[in-house]
Design an enzyme around this catalytic site. Structure first.
Site, PDB file in Angstrom:
ATOM      1  N   SER A 303       0.846  -1.197   0.000  1.00  0.00           N
ATOM      2  CA  SER A 303       0.000   0.000   0.000  1.00  0.00           C
ATOM      3  C   SER A 303       0.875   1.238   0.000  1.00  0.00           C
ATOM      4  O   SER A 303       2.066   1.185   0.311  1.00  0.00           O
ATOM      5  CB  SER A 303      -0.910   0.015   1.227  1.00  0.00           C
ATOM      6  OG  SER A 303      -0.211   0.475   2.376  1.00  0.00           O
ATOM      7  N   ASP A 304       0.290   2.374  -0.338  1.00  0.00           N
ATOM      8  CA  ASP A 304       0.983   3.637  -0.132  1.00  0.00           C
ATOM      9  C   ASP A 304       0.810   4.039   1.338  1.00  0.00           C
ATOM     10  O   ASP A 304       0.098   3.394   2.110  1.00  0.00           O
ATOM     11  CB  ASP A 304       0.444   4.707  -1.079  1.00  0.00           C
ATOM     12  CG  ASP A 304       1.506   5.737  -1.438  1.00  0.00           C
ATOM     13  OD1 ASP A 304       2.415   5.975  -0.627  1.00  0.00           O
ATOM     14  OD2 ASP A 304       1.427   6.319  -2.544  1.00  0.00           O
ATOM     15  N   TYR A 305       1.444   5.129   1.705  1.00  0.00           N
ATOM     16  CA  TYR A 305       1.554   5.572   3.093  1.00  0.00           C
ATOM     17  C   TYR A 305       0.171   5.821   3.702  1.00  0.00           C
ATOM     18  O   TYR A 305      -0.546   6.729   3.280  1.00  0.00           O
ATOM     19  CB  TYR A 305       2.403   6.843   3.126  1.00  0.00           C
ATOM     20  CG  TYR A 305       2.884   7.279   4.476  1.00  0.00           C
ATOM     21  CD1 TYR A 305       4.141   6.901   4.931  1.00  0.00           C
ATOM     22  CD2 TYR A 305       2.113   8.080   5.291  1.00  0.00           C
ATOM     23  CE1 TYR A 305       4.611   7.325   6.165  1.00  0.00           C
ATOM     24  CE2 TYR A 305       2.564   8.511   6.526  1.00  0.00           C
ATOM     25  CZ  TYR A 305       3.821   8.126   6.956  1.00  0.00           C
ATOM     26  OH  TYR A 305       4.278   8.546   8.183  1.00  0.00           O
ATOM     27  N   ALA A 307      -2.526   4.395   3.275  1.00  0.00           N
ATOM     28  CA  ALA A 307      -3.642   4.317   2.321  1.00  0.00           C
ATOM     29  C   ALA A 307      -4.726   3.354   2.774  1.00  0.00           C
ATOM     30  O   ALA A 307      -5.903   3.536   2.433  1.00  0.00           O
ATOM     31  CB  ALA A 307      -3.124   3.915   0.946  1.00  0.00           C
TER      32      ALA A 307
END
Length: 760
Positions: A303-305, A307
């Site tokens: 995942s992104d930060y 997210a």
């Protein structure tokens, strides 16, 4: 109608009946242990020994407790525990690794803590290493302007060597989102507006980061991002909704990822944005059906930060527990920063809401990734590498200078004001004329402006002792300076030529840096107008991380150089171009609009039923009032110090038959008195199809070097595969018909040689 079915050639790692059986299963049933020869038995034994809590820990990835100030600034929040608490989490099996720290002392401590855990599973270490480590290269958009994938591969290779020597295993790069809206701040981090250029740059950067194998001590694992469609955020607003057709997704936004995976990338990052109402971080169709099912991707999705936690704000999950479940079941293997997998996956498995098979599958993928990185063979493969034990290596200034030179685009050069003579009186004016700031650009966590060369220093060095160079700021980036314009006008009047260093500060580009009006700030525009009023020739040196809508005295300047954020050798490279030590050879990877209100503007748009004709504006056509539907400076545009002309376009017998190819060629001539490097571009247009096609599409490009007076016949080969598109049935399709073809210096060159051919 002839059809080519499927997406692209698959990197199929499964064979025979096993492959057929796995392809028909839901994603959580596609465990890596089912693929013969893929997973070492030792890893399979580890999975069998792990508790659900330890399995969840292998899927938990957080920011390092010890990180530099630049790393802390890029994150919206930082609430991790102390270094000792973080080490204890690693020892207890609650962390698979940490990111955005560099340094063998701290990462060595973290790895030793991992080896003190019950199962002694090594940790992995990542960082946002985007366009250089200590040696900073041009921002990716600028480097893409070189139209040289080989250059991008070489700078990525050097970046990996420097970063790996500090213990970093994995970089969250390259960003390969196709971006077509100049308002979007993350344009600077990507590859521009064209699909073909994006594919080639994506492949090159993956190869550069990963070298001859990601288990080697001088390589890093690449992580193409953001999957998918992030560059199409509505209004160019970061994190915003994306609502594009499946056809646009498959034709524009997915191909660079396919190219990156074919180049060997085995990780990817899910995008922040929603896609047609479903956030990418929990989009099962995207992450499972397409990525795993259609493409046979066997790597890790991170995942992104935060997210996963953001699924609640999206309105897609009611609470943290549901957010963890939705993201995990959609196909996200590693949770970056939110900690929700660690908190909720064990209980979700015990309740039966998440199958143990899916948890085991994700853990296998992560352990396989660590195996690929060489960490099970040697957990200190990078931390204790020979490079890590040496003193800090010198910056690679030669490569940084070359990359910066080859990223500079010359938009205009009226009256051949460039290159400058070193005996001229030069007034260097503008907020970016001098000073160690705004040189390396955004997304640089480990290199600094302090190591970079600014423009004034480089210009003075280039002209030598006794030269007449004055330096005047004139204004700040956004604000006026008391008496600044008056001082700049006085300096201009006393000079033979003005070099006007204006544009955007680094903070205007990058994540969360969308701009409603992508143009020169008002204070700098006023400075430009005042300096131009002196009547002295003006050379504009633009600092920018996106396409800009240029106006007034800026666009009317005698010469314009687009210099982006060039990195460690920023000023030196600009001076090399200004004084003709080397010639400009780059081209725009994004179209510069005539007006900020045109955004998003991109060259391969559709014609519409009422296309805007070339020439005088007429009513009831597709254009804004008073503005042609074209770029001020189009994609692919850029000038050299030569005089380049195109002629003698040939398409052979003008027929492309099934299974065959068509050779398209043209003569490119340099009638000037200086060497030149020209980016020769091949464009096509499908005149009539079952799905409307863009007005032009780039199909190939080649950079050629021409001596004064030299001509060269440049050839390209087209096949049926180059003419495919996603048809009415969502299959890749090729249809017979008439095609226009150009070999041209830009996407909108009006006088480029043109011909037609038939696809039969």
């Amino acid at each position: 109608m002839n059809r080519i079915k499927g997406s692209v050639s698959r990197r199929t790692l499964m064979q025979g009946a096993v492959a057929a059986a796995l392809m028909s299963r839901p994603v959580f049933g596609m465990g890596l242990s089912q693929v013969s020869g893929k997973l070492p038995r030792s890893i399979e034994r580890l999975v069998g020994q792990m508790t659900p809590e330890e399995k969840a820990g292998q899927l938990n990835f957080v920011t390092s407790a010890i990180a530099g100030p630049a790393a802390l600034r890029i994150n919206p929040e930082f609430s991790n525990r102390s270094s000792e608490q973080q080490l204890e989490m690693i020892r207890s099996g609650q962390l698979t690794g940490i990111f955005n720290a560099a340094g063998t002392e701290w990462l060595g401590r973290a790895q030793r803590a991992a080896l003190e855990s019950r199962l002694k599973i090594p940790a992995m270490f990542a960082a946002d290493v985007i366009h250089g480590f200590r040696t900073v290269f041009p921002v990716p958009l600028g480097e893409s302007a070189s139209f040289e994938p080989d250059l991008a591969e070489r700078t990525a290779r050097r970046t990996a060597i420097e970063a790996a020597a500090t213990g970093i295993d994995w970089t969250f790069a390259p960003m390969i989102d196709v971006s077509r809206d100049a308002r979007w701040g993350r344009t600077v981090e990507g590859v521009g507006e064209d699909v073909l250029l994006a594919k080639r740059m994506a492949s090159a950067r993956v190869r550069g980061f990963q070298g001859e194998g990601v288990n080697r001590p001088d390589t890093m694992l690449a992580c193409p991002k953001h999957f998918a469609g992030y560059g199409a955020a509505e209004g160019g607003l970061d994190y915003n909704t994306v609502d594009v057709s499946q056809r646009t997704l498959r034709e524009v936004h997915l191909p660079p990822f396919q190219a990156a995976f074919e180049a060997g990338a085995v990780s990817t990052m899910a995008a922040f944005n929603e896609l047609s109402g479903i956030p990418a971080t929990a989009n099962r169709w995207l992450l499972s059906d397409v990525l795993r099912g259609e493409w046979d991707f066997d790597g890790v999705v991170v995942s992104d930060y935060t997210a996963i936690a953001e699924l609640i704000a999206h309105g897609f999950a009611a609470d943290e527990r549901e957010a963890a479940k939705r993201a995990f079941m959609a196909g996200v293997d590693i949770d970056m920063q939110s900690g929700l997998y660690l908190s909720h996956l064990p209980e979700l498995v015990r309740s039966g809401e998440v199958p143990m098979a899916r948890l085991d599958q994700a853990v296998r993928r992560v352990l396989l990734l660590k195996h690929r990185l060489g960490l099970f063979d040697d957990p200190f493969v990078r931390i204790n590498s020979p490079a890590a034990s040496r003193p800090v290596p010198p910056l690679d200034r030669a490569l940084a200078r070359e990359a910066a030179q080859r990223s500079i685009v010359m938009l205009k050069n009226e009256g051949d004001v460039l290159p400058l003579g070193k005996d001229r009186r030069i007034a260097l004016i503008g907020p970016f004329a001098e000073g160690h700031r705004d040189l390396v650009g955004p997304w640089t966590l480990f290199g600094t402006d302090a190591d970079a060369v600014d423009l004034a220093t480089a210009v003075r060095a280039a002209v030598g002792e006794g030269a007449q160079v004055t330096v005047t700021a004139g204004s700040k980036a956004e604000d006026a300076i008391d008496g600044g314009i008056e001082a700049a006008v006085a300096a201009a009047r006393a000079a033979d030529v003005v070099v006007l260093a204006i544009g955007e500060p680094a903070m205007f580009s990058g994540e969360a840096a969308s701009r409603a009006e992508p143009k020169i700030p008002a204070a700098q525009q006023a400075l430009a107008e005042a300096v131009a009023a002196t009547g002295k020739p003006v050379v504009v040196v633009l600092k920018n991380g996106r396409a800009l809508a240029l106006e007034g005295a800026v666009v009317d300047a005698s010469a314009i150089l687009v210099t982006w954020f060039l990195g460690t050798e920023s000023g030196t490279a600009i001076a090399d171009i200004l004084f003709g030590e080397t010639g400009p050879s780059a081209r725009l990877p994004v179209s510069f609009p005539r007006n900020a209100g045109q955004a998003p503007y991109y060259y391969d748009h559709k014609s519409t039923g009422r296309p805007d004709p070339v020439g005088r504006l007429s009513g009831f056509k597709a254009h804004y009032q008073g503005i042609p539907n074209s770029a001020l400076f189009p994609f692919g545009h850029g000038l050299t110090y030569g005089k380049i002309a195109y002629s003698n376009l040939s398409v052979g017998n003008a027929k492309l038959e099934s299974g065959g190819s068509l050779t398209v060629s043209a003569t490119v001539t340099n009638s000037g008195t200086r060497d030149a490097e020209e980016v020769v571009q091949l464009y096509v247009h499908d005149r009539a199809a079952s799905v409307t096609r863009p007005v032009r599409e780039l199909k190939d490009f080649r950079k050629v070097r021409l001596a004064p007076g030299q001509s060269e016949t440049v050839q390209f080969t087209l096949t049926r595969a180059d003419l495919t598109f996603v048809g009415d049935g969502m299959e890749w399709t090729v249809e017979p018909g008439t095609f226009d073809v150009w070999i041209a210096p830009s996407a909108e060159s009006a006088d480029a040689p043109h011909a037609t051919f038939e696809l039969v």
